[in-house]
Design a protein around this motif. Structure first.
Motif, PDB file in Angstrom:
ATOM      1  N   GLN A  63       0.859  -1.181   0.000  1.00  0.00           N
ATOM      2  CA  GLN A  63       0.000   0.000   0.000  1.00  0.00           C
ATOM      3  C   GLN A  63       0.891   1.225   0.000  1.00  0.00           C
ATOM      4  N   GLY A  64       0.579   2.199  -0.860  1.00  0.00           N
ATOM      5  CA  GLY A  64       1.454   3.350  -0.937  1.00  0.00           C
ATOM      6  C   GLY A  64       2.811   2.926  -1.472  1.00  0.00           C
ATOM      7  N   ARG A  65       3.863   3.499  -0.926  1.00  0.00           N
ATOM      8  CA  ARG A  65       5.218   3.159  -1.372  1.00  0.00           C
ATOM      9  C   ARG A  65       5.825   2.173  -0.373  1.00  0.00           C
ATOM     10  N   ALA A  66       5.455   0.919  -0.516  1.00  0.00           N
ATOM     11  CA  ALA A  66       5.980  -0.142   0.344  1.00  0.00           C
ATOM     12  C   ALA A  66       7.178  -0.773  -0.344  1.00  0.00           C
ATOM     13  N   VAL A  67       8.313  -0.775   0.339  1.00  0.00           N
ATOM     14  CA  VAL A  67       9.584  -1.220  -0.245  1.00  0.00           C
ATOM     15  C   VAL A  67      10.119  -2.404   0.551  1.00  0.00           C
ATOM     16  N   ILE A  68      10.506  -3.465  -0.165  1.00  0.00           N
ATOM     17  CA  ILE A  68      11.188  -4.601   0.454  1.00  0.00           C
ATOM     18  C   ILE A  68      12.683  -4.443   0.163  1.00  0.00           C
ATOM     19  N   ASN A  69      13.457  -4.143   1.194  1.00  0.00           N
ATOM     20  CA  ASN A  69      14.897  -3.916   1.006  1.00  0.00           C
ATOM     21  C   ASN A  69      15.754  -4.835   1.873  1.00  0.00           C
ATOM     22  N   ASP A  70      15.134  -5.870   2.445  1.00  0.00           N
ATOM     23  CA  ASP A  70      15.858  -6.833   3.277  1.00  0.00           C
ATOM     24  C   ASP A  70      15.028  -8.117   3.276  1.00  0.00           C
ATOM     25  N   GLY A  71      15.593  -9.184   3.839  1.00  0.00           N
ATOM     26  CA  GLY A  71      14.843 -10.421   3.886  1.00  0.00           C
ATOM     27  C   GLY A  71      15.715 -11.604   4.223  1.00  0.00           C
ATOM     28  N   PRO A  72      15.194 -12.827   4.048  1.00  0.00           N
ATOM     29  CA  PRO A  72      15.969 -14.029   4.366  1.00  0.00           C
ATOM     30  C   PRO A  72      17.230 -14.107   3.516  1.00  0.00           C
ATOM     31  N   ILE A  73      18.229 -14.824   4.035  1.00  0.00           N
ATOM     32  CA  ILE A  73      19.497 -14.962   3.334  1.00  0.00           C
ATOM     33  C   ILE A  73      19.535 -16.286   2.582  1.00  0.00           C
ATOM     34  N   HIS A  74      19.840 -16.198   1.306  1.00  0.00           N
ATOM     35  CA  HIS A  74      20.004 -17.379   0.460  1.00  0.00           C
ATOM     36  C   HIS A  74      21.307 -18.084   0.829  1.00  0.00           C
ATOM     37  N   PRO A  75      21.405 -19.411   0.626  1.00  0.00           N
ATOM     38  CA  PRO A  75      22.673 -20.101   0.916  1.00  0.00           C
ATOM     39  C   PRO A  75      23.883 -19.500   0.212  1.00  0.00           C
ATOM     40  N   ALA A  76      23.670 -18.814  -0.905  1.00  0.00           N
ATOM     41  CA  ALA A  76      24.779 -18.164  -1.606  1.00  0.00           C
ATOM     42  C   ALA A  76      25.191 -16.855  -0.942  1.00  0.00           C
ATOM     43  N   GLY A  77      24.506 -16.478   0.138  1.00  0.00           N
ATOM     44  CA  GLY A  77      24.852 -15.256   0.844  1.00  0.00           C
ATOM     45  C   GLY A  77      24.119 -14.026   0.350  1.00  0.00           C
ATOM     46  N   LEU A  78      23.223 -14.176  -0.630  1.00  0.00           N
ATOM     47  CA  LEU A  78      22.472 -13.057  -1.175  1.00  0.00           C
ATOM     48  C   LEU A  78      21.147 -12.889  -0.429  1.00  0.00           C
ATOM     49  N   THR A  79      20.644 -11.680  -0.423  1.00  0.00           N
ATOM     50  CA  THR A  79      19.409 -11.367   0.276  1.00  0.00           C
ATOM     51  C   THR A  79      18.200 -11.643  -0.619  1.00  0.00           C
ATOM     52  N   MET A  80      17.220 -12.352  -0.083  1.00  0.00           N
ATOM     53  CA  MET A  80      15.989 -12.653  -0.802  1.00  0.00           C
ATOM     54  C   MET A  80      14.866 -11.714  -0.356  1.00  0.00           C
ATOM     55  N   GLY A  81      13.867 -11.602  -1.213  1.00  0.00           N
ATOM     56  CA  GLY A  81      12.641 -10.915  -0.831  1.00  0.00           C
ATOM     57  C   GLY A  81      11.668 -11.908  -0.219  1.00  0.00           C
ATOM     58  N   PHE A  82      11.086 -12.768  -1.070  1.00  0.00           N
ATOM     59  CA  PHE A  82      10.183 -13.813  -0.598  1.00  0.00           C
ATOM     60  C   PHE A  82      10.622 -15.151  -1.171  1.00  0.00           C
ATOM     61  N   ARG A  83      10.649 -16.155  -0.311  1.00  0.00           N
ATOM     62  CA  ARG A  83      10.931 -17.523  -0.735  1.00  0.00           C
ATOM     63  C   ARG A  83       9.707 -18.372  -0.418  1.00  0.00           C
ATOM     64  N   PHE A  84       9.159 -19.029  -1.435  1.00  0.00           N
ATOM     65  CA  PHE A  84       7.940 -19.817  -1.271  1.00  0.00           C
ATOM     66  C   PHE A  84       8.295 -21.237  -0.881  1.00  0.00           C
ATOM     67  N   LEU A  85       7.728 -21.670   0.250  1.00  0.00           N
ATOM     68  CA  LEU A  85       7.965 -23.001   0.789  1.00  0.00           C
ATOM     69  C   LEU A  85       6.656 -23.790   0.809  1.00  0.00           C
ATOM     70  N   ALA A  86       6.732 -25.040   1.218  1.00  0.00           N
ATOM     71  CA  ALA A  86       5.560 -25.918   1.244  1.00  0.00           C
ATOM     72  C   ALA A  86       4.405 -25.247   1.984  1.00  0.00           C
ATOM     73  N   GLY A  87       3.226 -25.341   1.403  1.00  0.00           N
ATOM     74  CA  GLY A  87       2.037 -24.736   1.994  1.00  0.00           C
ATOM     75  C   GLY A  87       1.646 -23.417   1.374  1.00  0.00           C
ATOM     76  N   SER A  88       2.498 -22.873   0.498  1.00  0.00           N
ATOM     77  CA  SER A  88       2.220 -21.547  -0.050  1.00  0.00           C
ATOM     78  C   SER A  88       1.641 -21.574  -1.459  1.00  0.00           C
ATOM     79  N   ASP A  89       1.262 -22.753  -1.974  1.00  0.00           N
ATOM     80  CA  ASP A  89       0.610 -22.810  -3.285  1.00  0.00           C
ATOM     81  C   ASP A  89      -0.589 -21.864  -3.306  1.00  0.00           C
ATOM     82  N   GLY A  90      -0.666 -21.057  -4.363  1.00  0.00           N
ATOM     83  CA  GLY A  90      -1.778 -20.130  -4.494  1.00  0.00           C
ATOM     84  C   GLY A  90      -1.542 -18.759  -3.886  1.00  0.00           C
ATOM     85  N   ALA A  91      -0.334 -18.487  -3.404  1.00  0.00           N
ATOM     86  CA  ALA A  91      -0.039 -17.185  -2.800  1.00  0.00           C
ATOM     87  C   ALA A  91       0.075 -16.105  -3.880  1.00  0.00           C
ATOM     88  N   THR A  92      -0.045 -14.849  -3.448  1.00  0.00           N
ATOM     89  CA  THR A  92       0.053 -13.692  -4.352  1.00  0.00           C
ATOM     90  C   THR A  92       0.964 -12.639  -3.753  1.00  0.00           C
TER      91      THR A  92
END
Length: 304
Positions: A63-92
């Motif tokens: 809503q408005g200017r919502a910014v994702i600038n951090d998040g979970p860390i990938h095994p390669a050391g890079l920052t992720m926004g959203f990672r979809f895991l089991a149970g998230s089928d159908g997410a938006t």
């Protein structure tokens, strides 16, 4: 405050809406709460936020200017926004601006995810759908990409586990700007706007099939700042075995009505004969390849 409960109307339930911040301090707190159920909406307010590991079929909407600038860390050391895991089928995921490395990652062959009306800034990979079917990726703006001895990808639909990846729709996205090549990048590959990819490298199982996906009405205008190391291609279909004598696993995909004129290298096929088993037509550009004049119905309802 958000509606923090569900109304039952006969056999019909009205999903709840939750606010971040407000009802929860973070998006991850909302997802992890037992009060938040499949079908609920998490409304993300203006400002900067961390992404999350998604384990429910929720809608996460800015809503408005919502910014994702951090998040979970990938095994390669890079920052992720959203990672979809089991149970998230159908997410938006919708109406968010992203300023992280690996933005949308399919971590468990999750299906039927929607990513729309988002903005991605200078990602290593913006949308990475590994093993998922039925994704809808549309009306997003991807500006600039960058490499890290790999990456430099706008939208990836791929598999390495030997599965079936089908019925994904990639449409009405704009991918533009510069591919920024890491100064220490070893090269030997291309960045790409949109790629369908069967990954048999390192002894992996690749894909049984990547089929019936549609890449339509996208606009891709990219250039590399160091093309002699890592060049860029608008749309790529790749089976890494690169053997025309093998039965194709990337087939019956429709690539049409895309505007590729702003990218010098427009369509790359590996192996070269993939144009014989995929529907590639009606794209704008000088070296667009494929078959001229396929009927618009090939590319979906109404030719879109």
């Amino acid at each position: 405050m958000a509606v923090a409960f569900v109304f039952a109307l006969g056999n019909t339930a009205i999903a709840a809406k939750w606010e971040v911040p407000g009802d929860f301090a973070t998006i991850q707190d909302a997802i992890d709460s037992s009060d938040v159920l499949d079908g609920d909406t998490i409304l993300v307010g203006k400002g900067t936020h961390a992404g999350a590991l998604v384990t429910k079929a929720v809608e996460i909407k800015g809503q408005g200017r919502a910014v994702i600038n951090d998040g979970p860390i990938h095994p390669a050391g890079l920052t992720m926004g959203f990672r979809f895991l089991a149970g998230s089928d159908g997410a938006t995921i919708s109406h968010l601006r992203f300023e992280v490395d690996l933005v949308i990652m399919n971590g468990a062959a999750v299906n039927d995810v929607t990513v729309d009306h988002c903005t991605f800034i200078n990602s290593v990979q913006a949308v990475s759908n590994w093993g998922g079917s039925g994704w809808q990726i549309s009306h997003n703006v991807i500006t600039d990409l960058r490499t890290r001895n790999g990456g430099g990808i706008g939208i990836l639909v791929a598999d390495w586990t030997g599965g079936v990846v089908k019925d994904n729709v990639i449409s009405h996205n704009e991918i533009a700007g510069t591919l920024h090549v890491d100064p220490n990048d070893g090269g030997g590959y291309c960045g790409t706007g949109i790629v369908l990819y069967a990954d048999f490298r390192w002894g992996w199982a690749g894909a049984e099939e990547i089929s019936n996906n549609r890449v339509v009405k996208n606009k891709i205008s990219l250039e590399s700042d160091t093309p002699e190391v890592v060049d860029v291609v608008a749309i790529e279909l790749t089976d890494t075995r690169d053997d025309e004598n093998l039965d194709p696993v990337v087939f019956d995909n429709a690539i049409g009505f895309n505007d590729l004129r702003g990218t010098e290298r427009q369509i790359s096929l590996t192996p070269e004969n993939l144009d014989e088993v995929n529907y590639i037509s009606r794209n704008l550009g000088d070296n667009r390849r494929g078959q001229d004049g396929l009927h618009p119905s090939v590319f979906g309802p109404g030719g879109n």
